[in-house]
Design an enzyme around this catalytic site. Sequence first.
Site, PDB file in Angstrom:
ATOM      1  N   CYS A 182      23.370  71.210  71.690  1.00  0.00           N
ATOM      2  CA  CYS A 182      24.673  70.561  71.872  1.00  0.00           C
ATOM      3  C   CYS A 182      24.970  70.350  73.367  1.00  0.00           C
ATOM      4  O   CYS A 182      24.282  69.591  74.026  1.00  0.00           O
ATOM      5  CB  CYS A 182      25.767  71.364  71.170  1.00  0.00           C
ATOM      6  SG  CYS A 182      27.322  70.436  70.970  1.00  0.00           S
ATOM      7  N   HIS A 205      23.963  71.165  65.607  1.00  0.00           N
ATOM      8  CA  HIS A 205      23.982  72.631  65.625  1.00  0.00           C
ATOM      9  C   HIS A 205      23.062  73.177  64.540  1.00  0.00           C
ATOM     10  O   HIS A 205      23.445  73.209  63.374  1.00  0.00           O
ATOM     11  CB  HIS A 205      25.407  73.141  65.401  1.00  0.00           C
ATOM     12  CG  HIS A 205      26.316  72.924  66.555  1.00  0.00           C
ATOM     13  ND1 HIS A 205      26.443  73.833  67.581  1.00  0.00           N
ATOM     14  CD2 HIS A 205      27.131  71.893  66.858  1.00  0.00           C
ATOM     15  CE1 HIS A 205      27.307  73.377  68.470  1.00  0.00           C
ATOM     16  NE2 HIS A 205      27.733  72.197  68.055  1.00  0.00           N
ATOM     17  N   GLU A 263      22.377  76.205  63.933  1.00  0.00           N
ATOM     18  CA  GLU A 263      22.964  77.425  63.367  1.00  0.00           C
ATOM     19  C   GLU A 263      24.036  77.120  62.321  1.00  0.00           C
ATOM     20  O   GLU A 263      24.450  78.014  61.574  1.00  0.00           O
ATOM     21  CB  GLU A 263      23.537  78.310  64.489  1.00  0.00           C
ATOM     22  CG  GLU A 263      24.846  77.841  65.097  1.00  0.00           C
ATOM     23  CD  GLU A 263      24.698  76.765  66.163  1.00  0.00           C
ATOM     24  OE1 GLU A 263      25.695  76.517  66.871  1.00  0.00           O
ATOM     25  OE2 GLU A 263      23.599  76.178  66.288  1.00  0.00           O
TER      26      GLU A 263
END
Length: 213
Positions: free
Chosen positions: A82, A191, A193
């Site tokens: 990011c 992202h 995650e």
Amino acid sequence: MSTVAVIDYGMGNLHSIAKALQHADPGTNVQISADAHVIHAADRVVFPGVGAIRDCMQALHQLDLVAPIAQAARSKPFLGICLGMQAMLSDSEENDGISCLNLISGHVRRFAQDLRDEHGEILKVPHMGWNRVRQKPHPLWQGIPQDSRFYFVHSYYAVPDRAEDSIATSDYPAPFTCAMARDNVFAVQFHPEKSQVVGLQLLQNFLRWDGAV
């Protein structure tokens, strides 16, 4: 035991990415740190981030992290996420123009305010939510189907100077670079995650990657 350093410069959901990395490989020692010695000693480095690029660059300079990041990006498997990806480029339009790390030559541009889809519907900025990713061949895409959806939250996007540094694109509504790669460096705008199964697979691939393409 393999170690991965998650760079802590005060910006980004560090515990989220650290938890995801630990889940991707419970045998990996994940260290959140702003210590140059920890970053230097790690087998792999993750450079995360959310927020404004001006604050990011100020924090990196104040914490004397610019040189350790550059050294890590030259010498070991390195993953930008990011804002971390955007900071790796030469400069950004955000905050009236900010010089970045110039690890990969290129620029960060803002999505236009009047974006519309093919039906004429207004597209909101920031670009937020799930979007398809079109891959080019790279070891970090192993086991991830073409056009898999990843989770995005961003108003700015990367424009690398060299087309070969773009390793994946997404559409909003025009194609934009959502992942970059060069040698031992890989960076994503989305992202991992927050991207469930495919995001976890990408992190597993990174933790097994030796930096070779």
